[in-house]
Design an enzyme around this catalytic site. Structure first.
Site, short mmCIF file in Angstrom:
data_model
loop_
_atom_site.label_atom_id
_atom_site.label_comp_id
_atom_site.label_asym_id
_atom_site.label_seq_id
_atom_site.Cartn_x
_atom_site.Cartn_y
_atom_site.Cartn_z
CE1 TYR A 17 -24.82 5.85 -3.21
CE2 TYR A 17 -24.79 5.96 -5.88
CZ TYR A 17 -24.54 5.10 -4.47
OH TYR A 17 -25.34 3.72 -4.82
CE LYS A 23 -20.47 8.69 3.26
NZ LYS A 23 -20.46 8.21 2.59
CD GLU A 53 -2.50 1.72 0.31
OE1 GLU A 53 -3.42 1.06 -0.05
OE2 GLU A 53 -2.60 2.72 0.12
CD GLU A 88 -46.18 2.62 12.26
OE1 GLU A 88 -47.56 1.54 12.29
OE2 GLU A 88 -46.13 3.09 12.45
CB THR A 134 -11.75 4.62 -1.46
OG1 THR A 134 -10.86 5.51 -2.33
CG2 THR A 134 -12.61 6.15 -1.59
CB CYS A 135 -14.23 1.99 2.82
SG CYS A 135 -15.56 2.32 3.36
CB CYS A 192 -17.30 4.86 3.60
SG CYS A 192 -17.15 3.92 1.85
CD GLU A 226 -22.88 10.24 0.53
OE1 GLU A 226 -23.47 9.29 0.67
OE2 GLU A 226 -20.82 10.82 0.30
N GLY A 237 2.87 -0.69 -6.09
CA GLY A 237 3.54 -1.61 -6.43
C GLY A 237 2.98 -1.57 -7.94
CG HIS A 275 -47.93 2.84 16.10
ND1 HIS A 275 -47.90 3.22 14.85
CD2 HIS A 275 -48.51 3.23 17.00
CE1 HIS A 275 -48.81 3.99 14.64
NE2 HIS A 275 -49.28 4.49 15.92
#
Ligand code: NDP
Length: 456
Positions: free
Chosen positions: A177, A51, A35, A442, A42-43, A48, A181, A115, A437
């Site tokens: 998206y 964010k 890495e 519902e 990213t996530c 995600c 957001e 890599g 309820h």
């Protein structure tokens, strides 16, 4: 004993790469993962997770407003943006440590650096070569911006998550998206937000009514959405001055920050794919079969670099399926039907299955059930908000083809309904289910009559 250094070498420690590597390691495979940025991908690091933390942080402004109707007396709440960003950073550091520990526990060797393939069984990282029986490309995607004059003055979601101060005015280009957001985050945090869309509405590809409902709610919260407009050029006024945006119809717009959210492209350049014979599509995505195998028999790819369904849970499922196939004698494919998804806009949107428009194309007759209502909390808070829930049903078999919602808790709710839809639940099954309820959910089990009109 294998002749290679590793059984599996993974390029990219994001959701898909980590999932595959860990599962492979758990089955006893000798695994390495490289890495170049932070482990988590990213996530966890640029998407995600940060964010959603900012969505939580900024959304308190609405809770403070709503609280007044319920009798709370508050001073003037003020968001300390740098503190929110620092808290978010601390959480990302914590998550990174967890990821590192998980890799260690699964006996996956982490190699720092970018890599690139040397041949079908060799990866080079930071000048060192490693051989592996299987290689996995899990390099994800990266934001793309069109090349217009002054584009260097704009930011992408990567930088938007790390702004050291909250801009007073933000212009966002793109209504997918990421655009909606961030519009929600900056608006709730107190910035003046303008969205510039080249199309006629936000969230192309989602159900039309859902898109319209969301846009109405966003406008009601003070977000300006300009449609059918293209940004031609950007210039900065002085060294630290505001940005001047020239729009295609000649109008000039001034802003303090310009966020481009115009999509993401697969991270496949510079990996040596071509030289090794790994085929790519014209958009740069790696071509794979249903088992995530590329055109080279021992090289695989999962997640956003394949540009199919670019969602973390899909990348994770693909990574795990690959490890099961390669190292547990358990050949697996990922079922990509009825993948639920959510947009963490304000209010959020969530959806599973077919939109009304897709269902009309694929089925001869459908019924559409819709409910629009004021959520209970909005009665006393005085917020002028409407929730929309919608079911799309195949009239011939009664099977529910799609469920959609705009409103608070939509992602939590649709996750549950996704199970029902995966099990091919019928409208009768929904009707036979007792509601809880009082909840918004519902409404999904109490809609009695199909809508008579047809929305095109
Ligand atoms: P999207 O593809 O979702 O949306 C891109 C937007 O930019 C669209 O509104 C598109 O318009 C517009 N656009 C594209 N090119 C241009 C251009 N040259 N000029 C002006 N407008 C343009 O991309 P995002 O960047 O929002 O997100 C990327 C992906 O990341 C998503 O598709 C999703 O897979 C993933 N993601 C998922 C999230 C989640 O699950 N909650 C959150 C964030 C990202 P048009 O509609 O006209 O094409």
């Amino acid at each position: 004993m294998s002749d290679f250094d590793f059984d599996l070498f993974t390029i990219g420690a994001g959701s898909g790469g980590v999932a595959a590597s860990r599962r492979a390691g758990e089955y006893g495979a000798k695994v390495a993962i490289c890495e170049e940025l932070r482990v988590g991908g990213t996530c966890v690091m640029r998407g995600c997770v940060p964010k959603k933390l900012l969505v939580y942080g900024a959304s308190f402004s609405e809770h403070f407003e709503d609280a007044k109707g319920f009798g709370w007396e508050l001073g003037t709440p003020k968001l300390d943006w740098p503190r929110l960003i620092a808290a978010k950073e601390a959480e990302l550091d914590r998550l990174e440590q967890i990821y590192l520990r998980l890799l260690q526990d699964s006996k996956v060797e982490l190699i720092s650096g970018r890599g690139a393939l040397v041949d079908a069984h060799t990866v080079e990282v930071a000048g060192k070569r490693y051989t592996a029986k299987h290689i996995l490309i899990a390099t994800g995607g990266w934001p793309v911006r069109p090349t217009i004059p002054g584009i260097e003055h704009s930011i992408t979601s990567n930088e938007a998550l790390e702004l050291d101060r909250l801009p007073a005015r933000v212009v966002i280009v793109g209504g997918g998206y990421i655009g909606v957001e961030f519009a929600g985050i900056f608006n709730a945090a107190g910035a003046q937000v303008t969205m510039l869309l080249r199309g006629d509405n936000v969230l192309r590809g989602f159900d039309l009514e859902i898109r319209e409902r969301l846009a109405e709610e966003m406008r009601a919260r003070g977000i300006t959405i300009e449609t059918e407009v293209v940004l031609r050029s950007v210039a900065r006024d002085g060294e630290d001055g505001p940005l001047k945006l020239l729009l295609d119809h000649g109008e000039m717009l001034e802003t303090d920050a310009l966020l481009y959210a115009t999509g993401r492209a697969p991270n496949s350049a510079g990996l040596g794919l071509e030289a090794v014979g790994v085929a790519c599509n014209p958009d740069g995505s790696v071509v794979v079969n249903e088992r995530n195998r590329t055109s080279v028999a021992n090289i695989y790819a999962v997640g956003d670099v394949t540009n199919r369904i670019n969602l973390t849970p899909v990348a994770i499922a693909e990574g795990r399926a690959l490890a099961e196939t390669l190292f547990n004698d358990n050949p697996m494919t990922v079922d990509r039907r009825d993948v639920a998804t959510a947009v963490f806009s304000r209010p959020p949107v969530a959806t599973v299955g077919l939109t009304e428009q897709q269902a009309r194309e694929q089925f001869s007759e459908i019924d559409v059930y819709c409910a629009r209502f004021r959520p209970m909390k909005a009665t006393i808070s005085g917020r002028n908000e409407r929730v929309l829930v919608k079911l799309v049903v195949d009239k011939r078999t009664d099977v529910v083809l799609g469920a959609h919602m705009v409103g608070d808790d939509a992602p939590e709710l649709i996750q549950g309904l996704a199970v029902a839809i995966k099990c091919r639940a019928t409208k009768r099954d929904f009707d036979a289910t007792m509601g809880i309820h009082p909840t918004a959910g519902e409404e999904f089990v109490t809609m009695r009559f199909p809508r008579l009109d047809k929305v095109e």
